[in-house]
Motif scaffolding. Structure first.
Motif, PDB file in Angstrom:
ATOM      1  N   GLU A 140      44.660  56.957  48.089  1.00  0.00           N
ATOM      2  CA  GLU A 140      43.293  57.068  47.576  1.00  0.00           C
ATOM      3  C   GLU A 140      43.116  56.378  46.227  1.00  0.00           C
ATOM      4  OE1 GLU A 140      41.489  60.890  47.525  1.00  0.00           O
ATOM      5  OE2 GLU A 140      40.718  60.540  49.544  1.00  0.00           O
ATOM      6  N   GLN A 141      44.121  56.542  45.334  1.00  0.00           N
ATOM      7  CA  GLN A 141      44.007  55.884  44.028  1.00  0.00           C
ATOM      8  C   GLN A 141      43.918  54.377  44.201  1.00  0.00           C
ATOM      9  OE1 GLN A 141      46.528  57.241  40.732  1.00  0.00           O
ATOM     10  NE2 GLN A 141      47.230  58.868  42.061  1.00  0.00           N
TER      11      GLN A 141
ATOM     12  N   GLN B 100      42.774  52.802  46.838  1.00  0.00           N
ATOM     13  CA  GLN B 100      41.456  52.472  47.386  1.00  0.00           C
ATOM     14  C   GLN B 100      40.388  52.530  46.306  1.00  0.00           C
ATOM     15  OE1 GLN B 100      40.765  55.019  50.711  1.00  0.00           O
ATOM     16  NE2 GLN B 100      42.241  53.945  51.985  1.00  0.00           N
ATOM     17  N   ALA B 101      40.508  53.524  45.437  1.00  0.00           N
ATOM     18  CA  ALA B 101      39.538  53.628  44.349  1.00  0.00           C
ATOM     19  C   ALA B 101      39.608  52.384  43.474  1.00  0.00           C
ATOM     20  CB  ALA B 101      39.817  54.883  43.515  1.00  0.00           C
ATOM     21  N   ALA B 102      40.824  51.933  43.183  1.00  0.00           N
ATOM     22  CA  ALA B 102      40.978  50.730  42.356  1.00  0.00           C
ATOM     23  C   ALA B 102      40.341  49.526  43.051  1.00  0.00           C
ATOM     24  CB  ALA B 102      42.456  50.468  42.081  1.00  0.00           C
ATOM     25  N   ARG B 103      40.557  49.424  44.368  1.00  0.00           N
ATOM     26  CA  ARG B 103      39.980  48.296  45.099  1.00  0.00           C
ATOM     27  C   ARG B 103      38.458  48.340  45.019  1.00  0.00           C
ATOM     28  NH1 ARG B 103      43.860  45.744  48.292  1.00  0.00           N
ATOM     29  NH2 ARG B 103      42.320  44.104  48.521  1.00  0.00           N
ATOM     30  N   SER B 104      37.903  49.539  45.224  1.00  0.00           N
ATOM     31  CA  SER B 104      36.439  49.625  45.219  1.00  0.00           C
ATOM     32  C   SER B 104      35.884  49.373  43.818  1.00  0.00           C
ATOM     33  CB  SER B 104      35.972  50.981  45.756  1.00  0.00           C
ATOM     34  OG  SER B 104      36.131  51.978  44.779  1.00  0.00           O
ATOM     35  N   LEU B 105      36.732  49.529  42.785  1.00  0.00           N
ATOM     36  CA  LEU B 105      36.263  49.247  41.422  1.00  0.00           C
ATOM     37  C   LEU B 105      36.466  47.784  41.055  1.00  0.00           C
ATOM     38  CD1 LEU B 105      37.565  52.462  39.689  1.00  0.00           C
ATOM     39  CD2 LEU B 105      35.182  51.758  39.872  1.00  0.00           C
ATOM     40  N   GLY B 106      36.905  46.980  42.014  1.00  0.00           N
ATOM     41  CA  GLY B 106      36.954  45.548  41.773  1.00  0.00           C
ATOM     42  C   GLY B 106      38.333  44.955  41.604  1.00  0.00           C
ATOM     43  N   ALA B 107      39.388  45.778  41.671  1.00  0.00           N
ATOM     44  CA  ALA B 107      40.737  45.248  41.468  1.00  0.00           C
ATOM     45  C   ALA B 107      41.226  44.567  42.744  1.00  0.00           C
ATOM     46  CB  ALA B 107      41.681  46.379  41.078  1.00  0.00           C
ATOM     47  N   ASN B 108      41.892  43.409  42.595  1.00  0.00           N
ATOM     48  CA  ASN B 108      42.488  42.785  43.774  1.00  0.00           C
ATOM     49  C   ASN B 108      43.868  43.392  44.019  1.00  0.00           C
ATOM     50  OD1 ASN B 108      44.359  41.523  42.061  1.00  0.00           O
ATOM     51  ND2 ASN B 108      43.033  39.742  41.813  1.00  0.00           N
TER      52      ASN B 108
ATOM     53  N   GLN C  66      36.625  44.968  46.905  1.00  0.00           N
ATOM     54  CA  GLN C  66      36.414  44.604  45.496  1.00  0.00           C
ATOM     55  C   GLN C  66      35.292  43.595  45.302  1.00  0.00           C
ATOM     56  OE1 GLN C  66      39.206  43.825  47.198  1.00  0.00           O
ATOM     57  NE2 GLN C  66      40.146  41.940  46.498  1.00  0.00           N
TER      58      GLN C  66
ATOM     59  N   PHE D 218      35.596  59.856  45.922  1.00  0.00           N
ATOM     60  CA  PHE D 218      36.365  60.487  46.983  1.00  0.00           C
ATOM     61  C   PHE D 218      36.306  62.004  46.884  1.00  0.00           C
ATOM     62  CE2 PHE D 218      38.009  56.337  46.280  1.00  0.00           C
ATOM     63  CZ  PHE D 218      38.441  55.873  47.501  1.00  0.00           C
TER      64      PHE D 218
ATOM     65  N   PHE E 199      42.956  58.329  38.521  1.00  0.00           N
ATOM     66  CA  PHE E 199      44.185  57.616  38.169  1.00  0.00           C
ATOM     67  C   PHE E 199      44.979  58.536  37.253  1.00  0.00           C
ATOM     68  CE2 PHE E 199      41.256  53.747  38.507  1.00  0.00           C
ATOM     69  CZ  PHE E 199      41.471  53.663  39.870  1.00  0.00           C
TER      70      PHE E 199
ATOM     71  N   PHE F  68      38.185  51.577  33.813  1.00  0.00           N
ATOM     72  CA  PHE F  68      38.991  50.743  34.701  1.00  0.00           C
ATOM     73  C   PHE F  68      38.240  49.529  35.265  1.00  0.00           C
ATOM     74  CE2 PHE F  68      40.967  49.491  38.670  1.00  0.00           C
ATOM     75  CZ  PHE F  68      42.303  49.483  38.347  1.00  0.00           C
TER      76      PHE F  68
ATOM     77  N   ILE G  36      38.915  45.532  34.498  1.00  0.00           N
ATOM     78  CA  ILE G  36      39.191  44.559  35.563  1.00  0.00           C
ATOM     79  C   ILE G  36      38.238  43.377  35.439  1.00  0.00           C
ATOM     80  CG2 ILE G  36      38.980  44.197  38.067  1.00  0.00           C
ATOM     81  CD1 ILE G  36      41.480  45.685  37.447  1.00  0.00           C
ATOM     82  N   ARG G  37      37.011  43.661  35.062  1.00  0.00           N
ATOM     83  CA  ARG G  37      36.018  42.587  34.945  1.00  0.00           C
ATOM     84  C   ARG G  37      36.115  41.861  33.603  1.00  0.00           C
ATOM     85  NH1 ARG G  37      34.437  45.943  38.517  1.00  0.00           N
ATOM     86  NH2 ARG G  37      32.899  45.516  40.155  1.00  0.00           N
TER      87      ARG G  37
END
Ligand SMILES: Nc1ncnc2c1ncn2[C@@H]1O[C@H](COP(=O)(O)OP(=O)(O)OP(=O)(O)O)[C@@H](O)[C@H]1O
Ligand SMILES: [Mg+2]
Lengths: 277, 335
Positions: free
Chosen positions: A174-175, A177-185, B72, B80, B86, B97, B101-102
């Motif tokens: 989940e962490q 996925q959360a990072a991905r949805s926040l824009g991280a590749n 992304q 969730f 995190f 976060f 990233i941006r």
């Protein structure tokens, strides 16, 4: 762990607890502590002369250096691939996953000597399956450092994986996925989220691999050729000195190896409680 | 329309999780995906976020075809059920976060994070780790984190599901107020009809991978499209072949309107009185009355009464005659 089970033991069974404790202590003492202590006592039997002798012997210092180079290289390789394979195993589904999982335990169950022989069969310079081709291209594997690294990598392969896989399973995805949805590749997610989360697992894996790699004997002996001053590692020095009745030198070298292993264990036990924070 | 879902299908092996689902989700509104457990709500939400791929169909977000985009690139905020905080980062770093990233400038990040922490009332917890927060605080942090990147849509998967009833109610009201302030298109998943009716502008009822009905809370409650929606949104009982709400039934102690029946049981539940009656045909019917209505009637067990549906009340025709009365319905327990 032991603490927990002790507190849960009913009061009436206390004597049993003490008997069990005594048995375990005696067992560990006779099997581990006493022999290790004797190695140390023998090494230091005549003060530091034996230690001084081996540390000034160029062949021994070369062997020690070679051992460190091989062990560190093997640990780096095992860490990179170990973390990669762990992520593959935990986060992805693919055909043959179970087979891969079973294969990863092979190095623990197969005797290191067999590993050495198998590597010779594949990479041997004259008769190996792949060796002659590499030899023609100028790479010598067997009877050279690459072969010894390969053998060490093989025997220590599961250690990082077996430490990291449970941690990855426990943290879930989940962490990530959360990072991905926040824009991280993928790379950013791994560096910023996954790696910090599995950090301790990786560290334990590395320490265990390092201890295992430094002490590897069987597989390395087969593939090294044991050439004095070239492909002789510390464990091979111990054996050679022992067979040549140089007890002092043999115990002194063994003592050094044991010291590093103990240092590794101390590092692990000092780090471990922090994990629970 | 902000999110356009067109003919989306999704299977897990042989299991059909979503079957030809089409939904339009309006801009700037608070939409609930409502349905029973296993109905496919999370799957649909995760497909919108890009955390899951649809097998067939199309997803469009603010006019952009997002079907093949990785998460992304979609600029959605996802919250969730279990927070997905995190764990190794402080509350401040968690919220920052997406901005880090941006690669936004440091001052801008600090200012924006301060704003968001104020919005979710977590200013004094900025330097704590998530493990040092309560569940409700963690979920507010997760919300701030999702809002930080100014998402085009905010997706929440049972955001309050893991919290106790009281905190859940507080956060639910707070989400409604937050939405009135921020106005970002929001979709949240819930299996609690009360939560959906209370908070959402628009409700999409999903069951067994299909959309049963889309509409405002009033539409759904007053004009249920079918028996499933009727049963799912509140308590029901059966009168003749009609499925009706127990509080839409009227009782009379005399006269000739409605159906003749005999009172079998009277139960007081909080501020309501539940009267079980049996019609002369032997059909058990449940009626709920307020205390005053009940007292005015002056009835007791074994009284002869007449039952009728209050004019203009919603009802649906029952397809399976064996299913009766309010008691076994899932909805009665939660309302
Ligand atoms: N990764 C998966 N693999 C296999 N089956 C899955 C997977 N994810 C979901 N499913 C199945 O798809 C169906 C729909 O799941 P989904 O999580 O969308 O339900 P839901 O409506 O969110 O339910 P709940 O309210 O319990 O969260 C379930 O029957 C579930 O078992
Ligand atoms: Mg769900």
């Amino acid at each position: 762990m032991a603490e927990h089970s002790i507190t849960r033991t009913p009061v009436g069974r206390r004597p049993g607890r003490y008997v069990l404790r005594a048995v375990v202590t005696a067992y560990l003492f006779l099997l581990v502590a006493w022999p290790l202590y004797l190695v140390g006592r023998n090494a230091l039997a005549d003060g530091f002369t034996s230690l001084g002798d081996i540390l000034t012997d160029p062949d021994v210092t070369h062997a020690l250096r070679l051992t460190v180079v091989i062990a560190v290289t093997a640990v780096v390789i095992n860490t990179v691939f170990g973390v990669g394979i762990s992520i593959l195993l935990v986060r992805y589904d693919f055909p043959g996953k179970r087979t891969l999982n079973a294969l990863l335990d092979m190095p623990l169950s197969v005797s290191p000597i067999v590993v050495g022989l198998a590597l010779v069969l594949v990479y041997g310079g004259r008769e190996g399956w792949f060796g002659p081709t590499l030899e023609a291209a100028g790479f010598q594997i067997i009877f050279a450092t690459p072969g010894m690294v390969l053998a060490t990598v093989f025997v220590a392969l599961p250690l990082v994986i077996r430490e990291v896989v449970p941690v990855l399973q426990e943290i879930g995805d989940e962490q990530e996925q959360a990072a991905r949805s926040l824009g991280a590749n993928a790379v950013q997610t791994f560096r910023r989220i996954t790696l910090p989360a599995i950090k301790w697992g990786v560290i334990y894996g590395v320490v265990l691999s390092l201890a295992r790699s430094l002490g590897e004997f069987g597989a390395v002996k087969v593939v090294s050729g044991n050439v004095l001053g070239e492909t002789r590692t510390a464990t091979l020095v111990v054996e050679e000195k022992y067979l040549n009745f140089d007890k002092g030198g043999s115990y002194a070298t063994a003592f050094l190896l044991a010291l590093v292993a103990v240092a590794c264990i101390i590092v692990v036990s000092v780090l471990r409680p922090k994990e629970d924070r | 329309m902000s999110i356009e879902i067109v003919n989306v299908g999704k299977r897990f092996g042989d299991f059909v999780a979503l079957d030809d689902v089409s939904v339009s989700i309006p801009s700037g509104r608070l939409t609930a995906l409502l349905g029973p457990s296993g109905g496919g709500k999370s799957t649909l939400l995760r497909i919108i976020a890009g955390l899951e791929r649809a097998d067939v169909g199309k997803v469009e977000i603010e006019g952009v075809d997002a079907t093949g985009l990785p998460p992304q690139k979609r600029n959605v905020g996802f919250v969730f059920q279990h927070y997905a905080a995190f764990k190794h980062l402080t509350v401040r770093r968690n919220v920052a976060f997406g901005l880090e990233i941006r690669k936004r400038p440091k001052d801008e990040i600090r200012r924006r994070v301060d704003e968001l922490l104020a919005l979710v009332h977590l200013e004094q917890f900025a330097e704590r780790l998530p493990a040092q927060l309560s569940g409700g605080q963690r979920q507010r942090m997760a919300l701030a984190r999702a809002l930080a990147v100014e998402p085009t849509v905010l997706l929440l998967d049972e955001p309050f599901g893991a919290l106790d009833a009281k905190v859940r109610k507080e956060l639910r009201d707070w989400l409604r107020r937050l939405h009135d302030e921020v106005h970002v298109t929001t979709v949240f998943v819930t299996h609690d009809q009360e939560e959906a009716l209370e908070v959402a502008d628009e409700i999409v009822v999903i069951n067994e991978g299909r959309v049963e009905q889309i509409g405002s809370p009033d539409d759904l409650y007053d004009r249920p499209a079918n028996e499933f929606v009727m049963r799912f949104l509140g308590p029901v009982t059966q009168l003749g072949d009609q499925l009706v709400r127990p509080h839409d039934l009227q009782l009379f102690s005399g006269g000739t309107t409605g159906v003749a029946a005999r009172v079998t049981r009277v139960t007081r539940i909080g501020f309501e009185i539940r009267v079980d009656v049996a019609t002369t045909g032997g059909q058990p019917v449940t009626v709920t009355l307020t205390r005053n209505e009940f007292l005015a009637l002056g009835i007791a067990v074994d009284s002869e009464v007449r039952v009728q549906l209050a004019p203009g009340s919603p009802s649906t025709t029952v397809s399976t005659p064996e299913q009766r009365t309010a008691e076994p319905s899932l909805a009665t327990t939660t309302s």
